[in-house]
Design a protein around this motif. Structure first.
Motif, PDB file in Angstrom:
ATOM      1  N   GLY A  37       0.811  -1.211   0.000  1.00  0.00           N
ATOM      2  CA  GLY A  37       0.000   0.000   0.000  1.00  0.00           C
ATOM      3  C   GLY A  37       0.842   1.258   0.000  1.00  0.00           C
ATOM      4  O   GLY A  37       0.417   2.291   0.473  1.00  0.00           O
ATOM      5  N   ASP A  38       2.054   1.167  -0.496  1.00  0.00           N
ATOM      6  CA  ASP A  38       2.976   2.295  -0.603  1.00  0.00           C
ATOM      7  C   ASP A  38       3.355   2.918   0.734  1.00  0.00           C
ATOM      8  O   ASP A  38       3.838   4.038   0.760  1.00  0.00           O
ATOM      9  CB  ASP A  38       2.407   3.381  -1.529  1.00  0.00           C
ATOM     10  N   SER A  39       3.143   2.223   1.851  1.00  0.00           N
ATOM     11  CA  SER A  39       3.525   2.856   3.114  1.00  0.00           C
ATOM     12  C   SER A  39       3.902   1.908   4.240  1.00  0.00           C
ATOM     13  O   SER A  39       4.436   2.344   5.243  1.00  0.00           O
ATOM     14  CB  SER A  39       2.405   3.774   3.603  1.00  0.00           C
ATOM     15  N   ILE A  69       3.750   4.595  11.164  1.00  0.00           N
ATOM     16  CA  ILE A  69       4.989   4.583  10.392  1.00  0.00           C
ATOM     17  C   ILE A  69       4.643   4.573   8.910  1.00  0.00           C
ATOM     18  O   ILE A  69       3.893   3.721   8.444  1.00  0.00           O
ATOM     19  CB  ILE A  69       5.863   3.362  10.746  1.00  0.00           C
ATOM     20  N   THR A  70       5.184   5.539   8.177  1.00  0.00           N
ATOM     21  CA  THR A  70       4.994   5.624   6.734  1.00  0.00           C
ATOM     22  C   THR A  70       6.342   5.398   6.064  1.00  0.00           C
ATOM     23  O   THR A  70       7.288   6.148   6.296  1.00  0.00           O
ATOM     24  CB  THR A  70       4.439   6.998   6.320  1.00  0.00           C
ATOM     25  N   ILE A  71       6.418   4.360   5.239  1.00  0.00           N
ATOM     26  CA  ILE A  71       7.661   4.055   4.532  1.00  0.00           C
ATOM     27  C   ILE A  71       7.595   4.665   3.144  1.00  0.00           C
ATOM     28  O   ILE A  71       6.681   4.378   2.368  1.00  0.00           O
ATOM     29  CB  ILE A  71       7.892   2.539   4.462  1.00  0.00           C
ATOM     30  N   ASP A  72       8.570   5.525   2.835  1.00  0.00           N
ATOM     31  CA  ASP A  72       8.649   6.166   1.519  1.00  0.00           C
ATOM     32  C   ASP A  72       9.528   5.395   0.558  1.00  0.00           C
ATOM     33  O   ASP A  72       9.313   5.416  -0.650  1.00  0.00           O
ATOM     34  CB  ASP A  72       9.202   7.588   1.647  1.00  0.00           C
ATOM     35  N   ASN A  73      10.541   4.732   1.096  1.00  0.00           N
ATOM     36  CA  ASN A  73      11.498   4.040   0.242  1.00  0.00           C
ATOM     37  C   ASN A  73      11.895   2.720   0.895  1.00  0.00           C
ATOM     38  O   ASN A  73      12.252   2.691   2.069  1.00  0.00           O
ATOM     39  CB  ASN A  73      12.747   4.911   0.030  1.00  0.00           C
TER      40      ASN A  73
END
Length: 142
Positions: A73-75, A95-99
């Motif tokens: 889910g892009d995050s 927590i949001t993962i960008d990369n």
């Protein structure tokens, strides 16, 4: 502290399984990620979007489980393993993962041992505060 604990737990769990694993298979950006067993390794020295590997079970060393880790889910960092029907997020909502990049080297060799590098960056937002994070970790097959 909750942010680092959650991220550390997710990464430590993944790295422990990888250390006991084999057949590191890195998925390139244009490659389809199927929920199936991958018996052969695949290098990606320029970085991939997901990684599959086989690992023995801590409780039952004779049992081998297939794992796949990817961005969901892009995050969120998500995992699939043998017996699951879909990927399950393993990082918290705050927590949001960008990369997320996986690098695999020497997957077809025994010497030097195959190794993987995981690079992850993003933000954590909790209690109205937002903090950036960047982590790089590596592991080799036992």
């Amino acid at each position: 502290k909750r942010v680092t604990d959650n991220l550390n737990f997710a990464l430590d769990s993944m790295m422990l399984k990888m250390r006991k694993g084999g057949a590191f298979h890195c998925f390139l950006p244009d490659e389809t990620i199927n929920m199936e067993a991958y018996s052969e390794g695949q290098d990606c020295p320029t970085g991939g979007v997901a990684m599959a590997f086989r690992s023995s079970d801590v409780a039952n060393p004779d049992s081998v489980t297939q794992y796949i880790y990817k961005l969901d889910g892009d995050s969120a960092l998500a995992v699939w393993h043998t017996g699951d029907t879909d990927f399950t997020p393993i990082t918290a909502d705050f927590i949001t993962i960008d990369n997320l990049k996986f690098y695999v080297f020497n997957s077809a060799l025994f010497t030097p041992k195959p190794r993987a590098v995981v690079v992850i960056s993003g933000q954590s937002s909790l209690g109205g505060l937002s903090t950036d994070f960047a982590v790089q970790t590596s592991v080799s097959e036992r």
